[in-house]
Scaffold this motif. Structure first.
Motif, short mmCIF file in Angstrom:
data_model
loop_
_atom_site.label_atom_id
_atom_site.label_comp_id
_atom_site.label_asym_id
_atom_site.label_seq_id
_atom_site.Cartn_x
_atom_site.Cartn_y
_atom_site.Cartn_z
N THR A 99 60.98 43.44 100.68
CA THR A 99 60.20 42.28 101.10
C THR A 99 59.03 42.05 100.16
OG1 THR A 99 60.82 42.55 103.40
CG2 THR A 99 58.82 41.32 102.97
N GLN B 198 62.24 35.95 107.39
CA GLN B 198 63.00 36.86 108.25
C GLN B 198 62.99 36.39 109.70
OE1 GLN B 198 61.97 40.93 107.71
NE2 GLN B 198 63.62 41.64 108.99
N ASP C 261 65.05 36.63 103.15
CA ASP C 261 64.65 37.98 103.57
C ASP C 261 65.37 38.35 104.86
OD1 ASP C 261 63.50 40.37 103.94
OD2 ASP C 261 61.43 39.65 104.07
N GLU C 262 66.38 39.16 104.75
CA GLU C 262 67.20 39.57 105.90
C GLU C 262 67.42 38.41 106.85
OE1 GLU C 262 66.70 43.37 107.45
OE2 GLU C 262 65.50 44.11 105.78
MG LIG Z 1 61.46 43.66 104.74
#
Ligand SMILES: [Mg+2]
Ligand SMILES: Nc1ncnc2c1ncn2[C@@H]1O[C@H](COP(=O)(O)OP(=O)(O)OP(=O)(O)O)[C@@H](O)[C@H]1O
Lengths: 276, 389
Positions: free
Chosen positions: B64, B103, B179-180
């Motif tokens: 991240t 995310q 991000d994910e």
């Molecule tokens: Mg992360």
């Protein structure tokens, strides 16, 4: 949990307001004694046009003070929302100082500052704006200043709570999509802080409407407010019936205002950009 | 520009030089600390236009943070970020032609779907008509047409995910950071969205940098994978490269799990290596790839569980060229249609237990404590550098 809360409400809100309302409909006997006879007289008196200027003055002072609190308080709360740990605690304590100092001490300090020999007078002389010592006491500005001083924390705290709650990622998302600092504030931070603005405005405006200390100490007959009028009924004239009627009217006015806001909110008037 | 930065780049990484056309994004020698902890310790990689690059690694390894440095939310202590050949290291995020899918979506709660997606376009001050067509287009792409007026707070996780994607795509960036993005979705929806994301990426030809800690996801979607570990890059390669030719034991284990044995290279002759495993057993087999260490030195031997074939006494050995190790069946765990077997090797070391999977048809033959043989094909034995630090 609900039961103690409702008891609390009953004891400290509903009962006092209800007894005021009832008192407002009773008859004032000789030497202020209460005669339990139903009458509209007190309310009729309270709505007399001769009190209209006082009402309007109160609303305009309270409104101005609230606006000033918002203008001063928002940057302060915004700044506070970026602080963390000890620093933030320190600032919050500083902010609460008006709460903790005795009202009288604070008011006498303001009298000294605003008076003929006071700080402001000196400062303006030094700067050459005025040529001889002047007192600012008794002016609307002095009363409004007092209101702002006392009620600023009521504005800042809900604003701070709202601003601090806004996740940083929202602002980051705005930057990510190309919004500069100002635009991110205008389109994201500020709209998201609206609940805090609303709470702050209500929490400041309502007590400002009822305040009498500021006008008592820093004002003059020209700045007589509803608060002073009511205070006089209870403490000087001993006309509790009339005082209760006045108070009930103010409460009614405020409740109507809050209710209207609630209706607007339901209809989504305060939301989004409304752009298509 | 490849020439100008080549010296710093060579210092920072062993990566081959980017093609002469220049990569879309180049990250070189990034170092970042928070307080005293070094979170990223010298990271360099590049992304070509239209490429799907995945940053893969366990939790807390700095993925991240790397992404945030590329987006501009975080400033690197050292190192540079180049976008289309321009140095953007110190540019604020709103001046970079890069959009992020956060995310937790970070959809603006006070706007409806349309206003969320239109946010960036309105900032760009596009004409209203054009904004409208773009938003319609991109909502169509993520299969959410008709939802324009809905409040984002009233939508499911999968839908919010799509809106976040639409919002990031609406401005047509040349690089998208994710991000994910599927982290909060359930497994089934995740698999669906993986395919969809990949399809959208192919269709639009936008380069993706995709962060995940799920190696299956990385294998399924990526053109190339960057494997992170403790703020460093362990390996960069295509999915099959990092799976079949892991460079380190970490990569071998992270990409689909592996048994890591300690070993020592005691001989190399005529293309055959001789290795002492766990200071106990010596094995000899042909090995074609370059050796990771010099003769006499310690190394790691990695074997994937699914490549171990378990044989009972009396069974025929695996046909062809393999190494056979004696073992005791220590434990079995049933995993649906497969059984995972834990094998104890090496009398002297209690720590080493290899796990292997056995097909269901052998199920009834299992009994703990049975002596068995573990056959491993030569080509399935991976020789790696010893674990550092
Ligand atoms: Mg992360
Ligand atoms: N703002 C910060 N301040 C202090 N430490 C931080 C900060 N941001 C990240 N870290 C630390 O840096 C390390 C790497 O964090 P990062 O978020 O990059 O990991 P990650 O690879 O994305 O992990 P995950 O898969 O859990 O999201 C972590 O140990 C984290 O605690």
């Amino acid at each position: 949990m609900l039961a103690p809360a409702s008891l609390w409400l009953l004891a400290f809100l509903i009962l006092p307001v209800a007894s005021l309302l009832i008192l407002g409909f009773t008859h004032r006997g000789a030497f202020g004694a209460c005669e339990w006879v139903f009458t509209w007289d007190n309310f009729r008196r309270a709505m007399d046009v001769k009190y209209l200027p006082i009402m309007l003055r109160t609303v305009s002072y309270a409104g101005t003070a609230t606006l000033l609190c918002l203008l001063l308080g928002y940057p302060l709360a915004y700044f506070l929302s970026f602080q963390a740990g000890k620093r933030r605690d320190l600032f919050l304590v500083l902010l609460m100082i008006p709460f903790w100092t005795s009202c009288l001490v604070a008011l006498y300090s303001w009298i000294i500052i605003l008076g003929r020999e006071g700080l402001i007078s000196h400062l303006l002389m030094r700067l050459g704006i005025i040529s001889k010592p002047a007192s600012f006491l008794g002016t609307p500005a002095a009363v409004i200043l007092g209101l702002v001083y006392f009620y600023l924390p009521f504005m800042v705290l809900p604003l701070y709570a709202a601003l601090e709650k806004i996740p940083r990622t929202y602002v980051e998302a705005a930057h990510d999509l190309g919004a500069g600092k100002f635009e991110a504030f205008r389109k994201v931070t500020f709209p998201l802080s609206m609940p805090g603005v609303m709470a702050g405005v209500i929490l400041t405006f309502v007590p400002c409407m009822g305040d009498f200390l500021s006008a008592d100490f820093l004002g003059s007959p020209r700045t007589y407010l509803v608060g002073n009028l009511i205070q006089n009924q209870f403490l000087m004239v001993q006309d509790w019936q009339f005082g209760s009627a006045l108070t009930s009217l103010i409460v009614l006015f405020l409740i109507t205002g809050l209710w209207a806001r609630h209706i607007f909110e339901e209809q989504g008037v305060f939301e989004g950009e409304g752009e298509e | 520009m490849a020439d100008a930065s080549s010296s710093t780049q060579e210092l920072a990484s062993k990566e081959p030089k980017p093609p002469s056309a220049g990569p879309l994004l180049e990250v070189s020698g990034i170092v970042k600390s928070f307080g005293r902890t070094k979170v990223i310790a010298g990271v360099s990689f590049h992304v070509a236009a239209g490429e799907f690059l995945t940053l893969l690694g366990p939790s807390g390894c700095g993925k991240t943070t790397t992404l945030r440095i590329i987006a501009g939310f975080e400033q690197a202590d050292k190192g540079r970020v180049f976008l289309k050949g321009e140095d953007v290291t110190t540019r604020p995020p709103y001046l970079r032609d890069v959009h992020t899918v956060f995310q937790h979506y970070a959809l603006f709660p006070h706007y409806n779907v349309f206003d969320n997606v239109a946010f960036g376009l309105r900032i760009q001050k596009l004409p209203k008509r054009q904004i409208k067509t773009r938003v319609t287009e991109v909502l169509d792409l993520v299969k959410l047409s008709g939802y324009e007026k809905r409040r984002t707070t009233e939508m499911s996780g999968g839908q919010m995910q799509r809106i976040a994607l639409a919002r990031a795509l609406a401005g047509r960036p040349s690089l998208l950071l994710l991000d994910e993005p599927l982290g909060a979705l359930d497994l089934k929806l995740r698999r669906e969205m993986q395919l969809e994301l990949k399809a959208i990426q192919r269709r639009l030809g936008i380069a993706f940098i995709y962060v995940t800690h799920d190696q299956d996801e990385a294998m399924a979607m990526s053109d190339r994978i960057v494997v992170f570990h403790h703020g460093r890059i362990e390996q960069i390669g295509t999915p099959s490269e990092v799976y079949r030719k892991p460079k380190t034991s970490f990569v071998a284990d992270f990409m689909g799990s592996a048994n890591i044995l300690s070993g020592r290279l005691i001989g190399f002759k005529d293309g055959c290596v001789r290795i002492r495993l766990e200071d106990e057993v010596e094995v000899e087999f042909p090995y074609a790839d370059p050796l990771p260490v010099a003769q006499g030195q310690a190394l790691c031997v990695a074997i994937r569980p699914e490549r171990i074939s378990v044989r009972y006494e009396g069974d025929l050995p695996l046909r062809g060229s393999c190494v056979s190790l004696p073992a005791i069946l220590a434990d079995t765990v049933s995993l649906g249609d497969e059984t995972q077997m834990f094998l104890a090797f090496f009398k002297n070391s209690t720590k080493t237990v290899l796990s292997a999977t056995m097909e269901a048809r052998h199920q009834n033959e299992r009994r703990d404590g049975t002596p068995v043989w573990a056959d491993i094909r030569w080509r399935d034995i991976l020789l790696l550098e010893p674990e550092g630090e």
